[in-house]
Design a protein around this motif. Structure first.
Motif, PDB file in Angstrom:
ATOM      1  N   LEU A  26      17.107   0.494   3.348  1.00 50.21           N
ATOM      2  CA  LEU A  26      16.401   1.566   4.078  1.00 50.21           C
ATOM      3  C   LEU A  26      15.441   1.043   5.135  1.00 50.21           C
ATOM      4  O   LEU A  26      15.093   1.770   6.065  1.00 50.21           O
ATOM      5  CB  LEU A  26      15.660   2.474   3.092  1.00 50.21           C
ATOM      6  CG  LEU A  26      16.570   3.285   2.170  1.00 50.21           C
ATOM      7  CD1 LEU A  26      15.776   4.057   1.138  1.00 50.21           C
ATOM      8  CD2 LEU A  26      17.454   4.233   2.960  1.00 50.21           C
ATOM      9  N   ILE A  27      14.938  -0.159   4.966  1.00 51.81           N
ATOM     10  CA  ILE A  27      14.389  -0.905   6.104  1.00 51.81           C
ATOM     11  C   ILE A  27      14.964  -2.309   5.991  1.00 51.81           C
ATOM     12  O   ILE A  27      15.188  -2.815   4.893  1.00 51.81           O
ATOM     13  CB  ILE A  27      12.839  -0.913   6.201  1.00 51.81           C
ATOM     14  CG1 ILE A  27      12.214  -1.605   5.031  1.00 51.81           C
ATOM     15  CG2 ILE A  27      12.272   0.447   6.384  1.00 51.81           C
ATOM     16  CD1 ILE A  27      10.716  -1.788   5.245  1.00 51.81           C
ATOM     17  N   THR A  28      15.221  -2.914   7.132  1.00 53.10           N
ATOM     18  CA  THR A  28      15.965  -4.180   7.082  1.00 53.10           C
ATOM     19  C   THR A  28      15.539  -5.173   8.155  1.00 53.10           C
ATOM     20  O   THR A  28      15.126  -4.787   9.243  1.00 53.10           O
ATOM     21  CB  THR A  28      17.476  -3.915   7.210  1.00 53.10           C
ATOM     22  OG1 THR A  28      18.159  -5.172   7.194  1.00 53.10           O
ATOM     23  CG2 THR A  28      17.819  -3.160   8.474  1.00 53.10           C
ATOM     24  N   SER A  29      15.675  -6.443   7.794  1.00 51.59           N
ATOM     25  CA  SER A  29      15.546  -7.522   8.777  1.00 51.59           C
ATOM     26  C   SER A  29      16.813  -8.383   8.712  1.00 51.59           C
ATOM     27  O   SER A  29      16.762  -9.581   8.942  1.00 51.59           O
ATOM     28  CB  SER A  29      14.290  -8.346   8.481  1.00 51.59           C
ATOM     29  OG  SER A  29      14.220  -8.675   7.095  1.00 51.59           O
ATOM     30  N   GLY A  30      17.922  -7.770   8.368  1.00 51.91           N
ATOM     31  CA  GLY A  30      19.169  -8.517   8.216  1.00 51.91           C
ATOM     32  C   GLY A  30      19.244  -9.109   6.821  1.00 51.91           C
ATOM     33  O   GLY A  30      20.118  -8.779   6.038  1.00 51.91           O
ATOM     34  N   ALA A  58       0.829  -1.208   0.000  1.00 48.36           N
ATOM     35  CA  ALA A  58       0.000   0.000   0.000  1.00 48.36           C
ATOM     36  C   ALA A  58       0.866   1.261   0.000  1.00 48.36           C
ATOM     37  O   ALA A  58       0.573   2.229  -0.712  1.00 48.36           O
ATOM     38  CB  ALA A  58      -0.930  -0.004   1.215  1.00 48.36           C
ATOM     39  N   LEU A  59       1.956   1.245   0.768  1.00 51.57           N
ATOM     40  CA  LEU A  59       2.863   2.404   0.802  1.00 51.57           C
ATOM     41  C   LEU A  59       3.404   2.717  -0.596  1.00 51.57           C
ATOM     42  O   LEU A  59       3.700   3.865  -0.916  1.00 51.57           O
ATOM     43  CB  LEU A  59       4.037   2.097   1.745  1.00 51.57           C
ATOM     44  CG  LEU A  59       5.110   3.178   1.847  1.00 51.57           C
ATOM     45  CD1 LEU A  59       4.620   4.363   2.683  1.00 51.57           C
ATOM     46  CD2 LEU A  59       6.405   2.631   2.448  1.00 51.57           C
ATOM     47  N   HIS A  60       3.508   1.669  -1.422  1.00 54.99           N
ATOM     48  CA  HIS A  60       4.042   1.859  -2.778  1.00 54.99           C
ATOM     49  C   HIS A  60       2.930   1.849  -3.832  1.00 54.99           C
ATOM     50  O   HIS A  60       3.184   1.545  -5.003  1.00 54.99           O
ATOM     51  CB  HIS A  60       5.094   0.773  -3.074  1.00 54.99           C
ATOM     52  CG  HIS A  60       6.301   0.890  -2.198  1.00 54.99           C
ATOM     53  ND1 HIS A  60       6.429   0.210  -1.015  1.00 54.99           N
ATOM     54  CD2 HIS A  60       7.419   1.655  -2.313  1.00 54.99           C
ATOM     55  CE1 HIS A  60       7.584   0.535  -0.444  1.00 54.99           C
ATOM     56  NE2 HIS A  60       8.197   1.403  -1.206  1.00 54.99           N
ATOM     57  N   THR A  61       1.747   2.122  -3.423  1.00 58.45           N
ATOM     58  CA  THR A  61       0.560   2.214  -4.290  1.00 58.45           C
ATOM     59  C   THR A  61       0.357   0.948  -5.134  1.00 58.45           C
ATOM     60  O   THR A  61      -0.087   1.018  -6.278  1.00 58.45           O
ATOM     61  CB  THR A  61       0.594   3.470  -5.213  1.00 58.45           C
ATOM     62  OG1 THR A  61       1.676   3.362  -6.154  1.00 58.45           O
ATOM     63  CG2 THR A  61       0.745   4.758  -4.420  1.00 58.45           C
ATOM     64  N   PRO A  82       8.734   6.644   7.060  1.00 58.91           N
ATOM     65  CA  PRO A  82       8.387   7.996   6.585  1.00 58.91           C
ATOM     66  C   PRO A  82       9.153   9.089   7.317  1.00 58.91           C
ATOM     67  O   PRO A  82       9.661  10.034   6.692  1.00 58.91           O
ATOM     68  CB  PRO A  82       6.880   8.102   6.877  1.00 58.91           C
ATOM     69  CG  PRO A  82       6.408   6.680   6.985  1.00 58.91           C
ATOM     70  CD  PRO A  82       7.556   5.899   7.524  1.00 58.91           C
ATOM     71  N   LYS A  83       9.287   8.927   8.645  1.00 58.99           N
ATOM     72  CA  LYS A  83      10.001   9.940   9.423  1.00 58.99           C
ATOM     73  C   LYS A  83      11.490   9.975   9.027  1.00 58.99           C
ATOM     74  O   LYS A  83      12.071  11.035   8.799  1.00 58.99           O
ATOM     75  CB  LYS A  83       9.855   9.606  10.915  1.00 58.99           C
ATOM     76  CG  LYS A  83      10.134  10.756  11.821  1.00 58.99           C
ATOM     77  CD  LYS A  83       9.767  10.433  13.253  1.00 58.99           C
ATOM     78  CE  LYS A  83      10.803  11.046  14.171  1.00 58.99           C
ATOM     79  NZ  LYS A  83      11.083  10.261  15.351  1.00 58.99           N
ATOM     80  N   GLU A  84      12.068   8.790   8.921  1.00 66.13           N
ATOM     81  CA  GLU A  84      13.493   8.731   8.561  1.00 66.13           C
ATOM     82  C   GLU A  84      13.722   9.268   7.141  1.00 66.13           C
ATOM     83  O   GLU A  84      14.706   9.958   6.872  1.00 66.13           O
ATOM     84  CB  GLU A  84      14.004   7.291   8.660  1.00 66.13           C
ATOM     85  CG  GLU A  84      14.095   6.807  10.099  1.00 66.13           C
ATOM     86  CD  GLU A  84      14.408   5.324  10.223  1.00 66.13           C
ATOM     87  OE1 GLU A  84      14.698   4.892  11.355  1.00 66.13           O
ATOM     88  OE2 GLU A  84      14.339   4.574   9.213  1.00 66.13           O
ATOM     89  N   GLY A  85      12.786   8.940   6.257  1.00 66.17           N
ATOM     90  CA  GLY A  85      12.886   9.411   4.872  1.00 66.17           C
ATOM     91  C   GLY A  85      12.892  10.932   4.814  1.00 66.17           C
ATOM     92  O   GLY A  85      13.685  11.541   4.073  1.00 66.17           O
ATOM     93  N   HIS A 110      13.011   2.077  -1.197  1.00 69.47           N
ATOM     94  CA  HIS A 110      11.896   1.906  -0.252  1.00 69.47           C
ATOM     95  C   HIS A 110      11.215   3.241   0.028  1.00 69.47           C
ATOM     96  O   HIS A 110      11.853   4.173   0.518  1.00 69.47           O
ATOM     97  CB  HIS A 110      12.394   1.329   1.061  1.00 69.47           C
ATOM     98  CG  HIS A 110      13.233   0.104   0.905  1.00 69.47           C
ATOM     99  ND1 HIS A 110      14.469   0.131   0.320  1.00 69.47           N
ATOM    100  CD2 HIS A 110      13.011  -1.173   1.244  1.00 69.47           C
ATOM    101  CE1 HIS A 110      14.974  -1.091   0.301  1.00 69.47           C
ATOM    102  NE2 HIS A 110      14.105  -1.905   0.851  1.00 69.47           N
ATOM    103  N   GLY A 111       9.938   3.302  -0.268  1.00 71.53           N
ATOM    104  CA  GLY A 111       9.175   4.518   0.014  1.00 71.53           C
ATOM    105  C   GLY A 111       9.246   5.553  -1.106  1.00 71.53           C
ATOM    106  O   GLY A 111       8.567   6.572  -1.046  1.00 71.53           O
TER     107      GLY A 111
END
Ligand SMILES: Cc1ncc(COP(=O)(O)O)c(C=O)c1O
Length: 432
Positions: free
Chosen positions: A199-203, A59-62, A261-264, A174-175
């Motif tokens: 930009l977001i990670t789980s390793g 959804a964030l990426h439409t 979003p905040k970090e971006g 990302h984003g």
């Protein structure tokens, strides 16, 4: 003893920059929830965390549909499977990218066709695509590299004219948004990586997004050992493998997504400040802004170093000097894939490279992409995105370090230093 840290002077920056990745109580709570649920992954598929994250991420990426997978490389491979890439098909890829963009094409016994990048963006040069199209071409695989988008307007136009599919490699995006549309939602599918530097990670981790349910079903079957997809509307059956993402990783991603979003916004503001201060610096060039990028997603800040304007001092010396001043950056971050030591293609492993040919197609010698080679070996300087997550003072230190090194550039002439020698090595051959 000179002024620069690399010649024995004091480093400009002693304090570390923001560390990456960032772990907060939100990640810890999400991990605890999974631990105590004892639903750690596998079946049921998709897991609760993975399904919730994938829906929000799409959804964030439409895009309508999202699916977590084990890595970004697998995300590309699953997307190629979904569009029906077959052995011997050709896929157009940019020459300047991470090897993981190209490997999945070969793994499906298809043939990557390298196209040079646009010097304004370092992304696939859309004006060169048409010349690379043959009757075997099935898809274009643009990468939104670094901090820019490939020209999606032109790529989608060409794809429609030549009846080609488009897979967006969004491992850096990302984003990000292009004319209000999310990265990965404009082509047939978008592929993301959640490896540690992203930009977001789980390793490790990856995701595929799409607006096409049939493609999503094929991705789900492919990464879940061929089982029926969640909706199974199209009833397609293919051989699949286990490329699922575990629930612990999905939980961490859910926590990270909340902060994106905040970090971006912080990165965007800090990079604007950097550009304002760097604009008139002799010997330094900036990538061209593109107003069609309506939300910046910078995996790294990428600038240009023009050694010809800097007394012919090579980039390796500049980058090494910056590192000793306490600012992390890299020059030989990527190589043109066809020249990279991480691309030792043995044609006997990929039979399509020999089909209908007297001698196997040699991917390592068939191409010469001057802009990719210039970016890789002489010009591009990459700063990690986390350097732009702190206060404006961090950015001022980066700019001051650049100015300090440039003011003393003559001290780098013929200098021999371990950090410079290390910079001359490709990433596969480096000590660290
Ligand atoms: C441009 C690009 N494509 C693909 C990948 C592959 O992602 P992964 O390392 O998660 O397999 C990466 C990340 O390393 C990347 O930077």
């Amino acid at each position: 003893m000179g002024k620069l840290a690399i010649t024995g002077g004091k480093p400009l920056r002693k304090k570390p920059f923001t560390q990456w990745p960032i772990a907060t109580k939100t990640e810890a709570a999400a991990l605890k929830e999974v631990l105590e649920s004892t639903l750690w992954g596998g079946q049921p598929f998709p897991g609760k965390q993975a399904a919730a994250f994938a829906a929000k991420f799409a959804a964030l990426h439409t895009a309508k549909y999202g699916q977590c997978v084990s890595t970004g490389t697998i995300a590309i491979q699953a997307a190629l499977k979904a569009i029906g890439i077959k052995p011997g098909d050709e896929v157009i890829v940019p020459a300047y990218t991470w090897e993981g963009t190209v490997g999945p094409v070969l793994l499906l016994n298809a043939v990557p066709v390298f196209v040079d990048v646009d010097p304004d963006t370092y992304c696939l040069d859309a004006s060169l695509i048409e010349k690379a199209i043959t009757p075997k071409t099935k898809a274009i695989l643009p990468v939104h590299l670094g901090m820019r988008f490939a020209d999606m307007d032109e790529i989608l136009r060409l794809a429609s004219e030549h009846n080609l599919k488009v897979i967006e490699d969004c491992a850096h995006a990302h984003g990000g948004m292009w004319r209000g549309k999310g990265a990965g939602s404009m082509g047939d599918l978008g592929a993301f990586s959640f490896q540690t530097s992203k930009l977001i990670t789980s390793g490790e981790g990856g995701a595929v997004i799409t607006n096409n349910l049939e493609y999503m079903e094929l991705v789900q079957s492919y990464i879940n050992a061929g089982r029926a997809s969640v909706s199974d509307k199209f009833k397609k059956r293919i051989i699949g493998f286990n490329y699922r993402l575990g629930e612990f990783q999905a939980a961490v991603l859910g926590a990270q997504l909340k902060r994106l979003p905040k970090e971006g916004a912080i990165r965007q503001k800090n990079m604007k400040h950097l550009e304002k201060r760097l604009q008139k610096t002799p010997g330094i060039g900036l990538l061209k802004p593109d107003p069609r990028i309506t939300r910046l997603a910078p995996y790294g800040y990428v600038m240009k170093y023009f050694s010809a304007q800097l007394k012919d001092i090579p980039r390796a010396a500049f980058v090494a000097a910056m590192q000793l001043e306490g600012v992390h950056c890299d020059g030989l971050f990527y190589e043109p894939v066809y020249k990279s030591s991480l691309f030792p293609v043995d044609p006997t492993d990929f039979p399509a490279l020999s089909w209908n040919r007297e001698r196997p197609f040699d991917l390592r010698t068939a191409y010469s992409c001057p802009e990719s080679e210039k970016a890789a070996y002489h010009e591009a300087v990459w700063f990690p995105h986390q350097h732009f997550l702190g206060p404006e003072k961090d950015v001022d230190d980066i700019v001051d370090a650049i100015h300090k090194v440039l003011e003393n550039i003559e001290d780098l002439r013929n200098l021999d230093h371990k950090a410079i020698r290390n910079q001359r090595l490709g990433r596969a051959d480096r000590e660290s």
